[in-house]
Scaffold this active site. Structure first.
Site, mmCIF file in Angstrom:
data_model
loop_
_atom_site.group_PDB
_atom_site.id
_atom_site.type_symbol
_atom_site.label_atom_id
_atom_site.label_comp_id
_atom_site.label_asym_id
_atom_site.label_seq_id
_atom_site.Cartn_x
_atom_site.Cartn_y
_atom_site.Cartn_z
ATOM 1 N N ASP A 1 0.798 -1.241 0.000
ATOM 2 C CA ASP A 1 0.000 0.000 0.000
ATOM 3 C C ASP A 1 0.827 1.286 0.000
ATOM 4 O O ASP A 1 0.260 2.373 -0.093
ATOM 5 C CB ASP A 1 -0.967 0.000 1.215
ATOM 6 N N HIS B 1 6.607 -7.862 -1.197
ATOM 7 C CA HIS B 1 5.550 -8.310 -2.111
ATOM 8 C C HIS B 1 5.172 -7.246 -3.139
ATOM 9 O O HIS B 1 4.079 -7.288 -3.687
ATOM 10 C CB HIS B 1 4.311 -8.732 -1.297
ATOM 11 N N CYS C 1 -0.751 -2.996 -22.566
ATOM 12 C CA CYS C 1 0.648 -2.560 -22.583
ATOM 13 C C CYS C 1 0.928 -1.787 -23.870
ATOM 14 O O CYS C 1 0.588 -2.255 -24.970
ATOM 15 C CB CYS C 1 1.537 -3.804 -22.504
HETATM 16 C C1 BV8 Z 1 6.536 -18.321 -3.146
HETATM 17 C C2 BV8 Z 1 0.768 -9.260 -2.468
HETATM 18 C C3 BV8 Z 1 7.927 -19.739 -4.426
HETATM 19 C C4 BV8 Z 1 -0.486 -9.371 -3.281
HETATM 20 C C5 BV8 Z 1 0.850 -11.256 -1.072
HETATM 21 C C6 BV8 Z 1 3.878 -23.916 2.504
HETATM 22 C C7 BV8 Z 1 5.146 -23.549 2.903
HETATM 23 C C8 BV8 Z 1 5.833 -22.523 2.250
HETATM 24 C C9 BV8 Z 1 5.225 -21.828 1.201
HETATM 25 C C10 BV8 Z 1 3.958 -22.196 0.843
HETATM 26 C C11 BV8 Z 1 3.285 -23.234 1.453
HETATM 27 N N1 BV8 Z 1 2.094 -23.373 0.844
HETATM 28 C C12 BV8 Z 1 1.975 -22.438 -0.120
HETATM 29 C C13 BV8 Z 1 3.102 -21.723 -0.137
HETATM 30 C C14 BV8 Z 1 3.411 -20.638 -1.001
HETATM 31 C C15 BV8 Z 1 2.676 -19.351 -0.660
HETATM 32 C C16 BV8 Z 1 2.065 -19.262 0.709
HETATM 33 O O1 BV8 Z 1 2.719 -18.932 1.675
HETATM 34 N N2 BV8 Z 1 0.759 -19.555 0.759
HETATM 35 C C17 BV8 Z 1 0.025 -19.461 2.016
HETATM 36 C C18 BV8 Z 1 -1.439 -19.127 1.701
HETATM 37 C C19 BV8 Z 1 0.165 -20.788 2.745
HETATM 38 N N3 BV8 Z 1 3.668 -18.325 -0.795
HETATM 39 C C20 BV8 Z 1 3.890 -17.838 -2.024
HETATM 40 O O2 BV8 Z 1 3.291 -18.201 -3.017
HETATM 41 C C21 BV8 Z 1 4.982 -16.802 -2.135
HETATM 42 N N4 BV8 Z 1 5.848 -17.173 -3.197
HETATM 43 O O3 BV8 Z 1 6.528 -19.072 -2.213
HETATM 44 O O4 BV8 Z 1 7.217 -18.514 -4.299
HETATM 45 C C22 BV8 Z 1 8.609 -19.648 -5.734
HETATM 46 C C23 BV8 Z 1 9.995 -19.682 -5.758
HETATM 47 C C24 BV8 Z 1 10.634 -19.631 -6.981
HETATM 48 C C25 BV8 Z 1 9.904 -19.522 -8.159
HETATM 49 C C26 BV8 Z 1 8.507 -19.452 -8.127
HETATM 50 C C27 BV8 Z 1 7.847 -19.518 -6.896
HETATM 51 C C28 BV8 Z 1 4.397 -15.448 -2.476
HETATM 52 C C29 BV8 Z 1 3.589 -14.948 -1.338
HETATM 53 C C30 BV8 Z 1 3.207 -13.473 -1.576
HETATM 54 C C31 BV8 Z 1 1.745 -13.393 -1.924
HETATM 55 N N5 BV8 Z 1 1.366 -11.962 -2.037
HETATM 56 N N6 BV8 Z 1 0.595 -9.944 -1.198
HETATM 57 C C32 BV8 Z 1 -1.620 -8.587 -2.689
HETATM 58 O O5 BV8 Z 1 -1.441 -7.949 -1.626
HETATM 59 O O6 BV8 Z 1 -2.704 -8.580 -3.292
HETATM 60 S S1 BV8 Z 1 0.553 -12.014 0.392
HETATM 61 C C33 BV8 Z 1 -0.490 -11.072 1.313
HETATM 62 O O7 BV8 Z 1 -1.037 -11.920 2.291
HETATM 63 C C34 BV8 Z 1 0.195 -9.999 2.103
HETATM 64 O O8 BV8 Z 1 1.244 -9.383 1.402
HETATM 65 C C35 BV8 Z 1 0.687 -10.712 3.328
HETATM 66 O O9 BV8 Z 1 1.922 -11.299 3.114
HETATM 67 C C36 BV8 Z 1 -0.337 -11.797 3.462
HETATM 68 C C37 BV8 Z 1 -1.345 -11.398 4.515
HETATM 69 O O10 BV8 Z 1 -0.684 -11.527 5.692
HETATM 70 P P1 BV8 Z 1 -0.687 -10.353 6.765
HETATM 71 O O11 BV8 Z 1 0.003 -9.172 6.218
HETATM 72 O O12 BV8 Z 1 -0.173 -10.967 7.993
HETATM 73 O O13 BV8 Z 1 -2.194 -9.934 6.936
HETATM 74 P P2 BV8 Z 1 -3.321 -10.787 7.627
HETATM 75 O O14 BV8 Z 1 -4.617 -10.178 7.243
HETATM 76 O O15 BV8 Z 1 -3.074 -12.246 7.373
HETATM 77 O O16 BV8 Z 1 -3.081 -10.561 9.201
HETATM 78 C C38 BV8 Z 1 -3.221 -9.272 9.740
HETATM 79 C C39 BV8 Z 1 -2.716 -9.353 11.156
HETATM 80 O O17 BV8 Z 1 -2.766 -8.047 11.716
HETATM 81 C C40 BV8 Z 1 -3.555 -10.257 12.063
HETATM 82 O O18 BV8 Z 1 -2.696 -11.088 12.816
HETATM 83 C C41 BV8 Z 1 -4.284 -9.270 12.974
HETATM 84 O O19 BV8 Z 1 -4.476 -9.803 14.271
HETATM 85 C C42 BV8 Z 1 -3.317 -8.122 13.002
HETATM 86 N N7 BV8 Z 1 -3.905 -6.806 13.262
HETATM 87 C C43 BV8 Z 1 -5.151 -6.369 12.977
HETATM 88 N N8 BV8 Z 1 -5.276 -5.062 13.355
HETATM 89 C C44 BV8 Z 1 -4.070 -4.687 13.869
HETATM 90 C C45 BV8 Z 1 -3.196 -5.784 13.807
HETATM 91 N N9 BV8 Z 1 -1.926 -5.726 14.238
HETATM 92 C C46 BV8 Z 1 -1.503 -4.551 14.757
HETATM 93 N N10 BV8 Z 1 -2.277 -3.450 14.856
HETATM 94 C C47 BV8 Z 1 -3.563 -3.481 14.424
HETATM 95 N N11 BV8 Z 1 -4.332 -2.373 14.534
HETATM 96 ZN ZN ZN Z 2 3.942 -5.787 -22.789
#
Ligand code: BV8
Ligand code: ZN
Length: 247
Positions: A105, A120, A147
């Protein structure tokens, strides 16, 4: 807010190297829904994980492009909050400071943070899905626009599920986690790899880890890991007070 254990407060007060990882929670008080929040409107029937993939974009480019266009509009209307500003101030009070964010963001930069590494990508940046050429202007009436270089669809320049994180930034994150005195993990559910492993990597290398989150779900425990149950906008200014400007 629960208070910080003395050992963690001392570690933060004396740290010369601080690494920070933020997640969607730090932007929640700016009105940006977290990933855990249910999607609304046209996207209410989807999970973020199902839309944030190259396959989803290829299947329905309009749906995915419009979701990011709506998120971009909300982000540009939002303002950084006290949590973002506290981290921007802390950066200038610590000799070696690195901020890695999972958020797309752009709010850390707008709060004045200079050292922001976006694990990310950013939804403020747009590129071609086919040739990767960056786009700096596009037809807002097109869903998605095309594009100028090759006619392919434009997409947000974010890392989707199944896509690799930018290697130099990820390498820097592992290194900054392994070499810091204190690691601050702010507002993340630690649900997405590989970013989710950074705090525990830091603890394994001897850092004091301070987790700031109103809930403790999804967080690991350990001797070096301290949870401060509270909102980033409240807790971070209190942590900043441990590092007065005069030091
Ligand atoms: C990859 C951009 C390999 C897009 C995002 C098992 C093991 C290892 C990996 C995997 C696995 N299974 C699947 C995978 C791969 C996968 C993954 O992890 N999947 C998950 C679902 C299991 N990972 C990937 O695919 C990554 N790439 O592994 O590539 C590779 C290598 C070589 C070649 C090719 C491939 C890519 C992951 C990135 C995805 N993109 N974002 C977009 O934003 O639209 S991820 C997106 O979700 C965010 O960026 C962030 O990372 C995630 C959300 O998490 P949080 O930020 O923690 O947010 P969330 O809502 O979950 O939690 C909010 C927290 O805040 C809560 O705890 C809440 O209590 C707290 N909160 C609330 N209010 C407050 C607060 N805290 C403080 N103050 C407050 N006021
Ligand atoms: Zn292009």
């Amino acid at each position: 807010m629960t208070s910080l254990p003395t050992a963690a407060a001392t570690a933060l007060r004396e740290a010369t190297r601080v690494t920070v990882l933020t997640g969607a929670g730090i932007s929640a008080e700016s009105g940006i829904p977290t990933f855990r929040d249910a999607l609304t409107g046209l996207w209410a029937n989807f999970r973020a994980e199902d839309l944030a993939t190259p396959e989803a974009f290829q299947r329905n480019p309009r749906l995915v492009w419009d979701w990011y266009a709506e998120r971009r509009r909300r982000v540009l209307e939002a303002e950084p909050n006290a949590g973002h500003f506290a981290l921007a101030t802390l950066e200038g009070r610590v000799p070696t400071f690195a901020l890695f964010t999972q958020n797309v963001d752009g709010l850390h930069r707008r709060a004045g943070s200079r050292q922001v590494l976006e694990l990310h990508g950013s939804l403020l940046n747009v590129k071609c899905f086919d040739c990767g050429a960056p786009a700096f202007a596009w037809d807002e009436a097109a869903h998605p626009p095309r594009c100028a270089e090759c006619g392919g669809f434009l997409r947000p320049d974010v890392v989707w599920f199944g896509e690799a994180l930018p290697e130099p930034i990820l390498d820097a994150a592992w290194e900054a986690a392994a070499t810091c005195d204190v690691f601050l993990s702010i507002g993340t559910s630690n649900a997405v790899q590989p970013a989710a492993s950074l705090p525990w990597h830091a603890a394994a290398h001897g850092a004091t880890v301070i987790v700031v989150n109103p809930t403790s779900d999804g967080q690991e425990r350990g001797a070096r890991i301290h949870h401060v149950l509270g909102a980033a906008g409240t807790v971070l200014p209190a942590l900043l007070a441990l590092r007065p400007a005069t030091q």
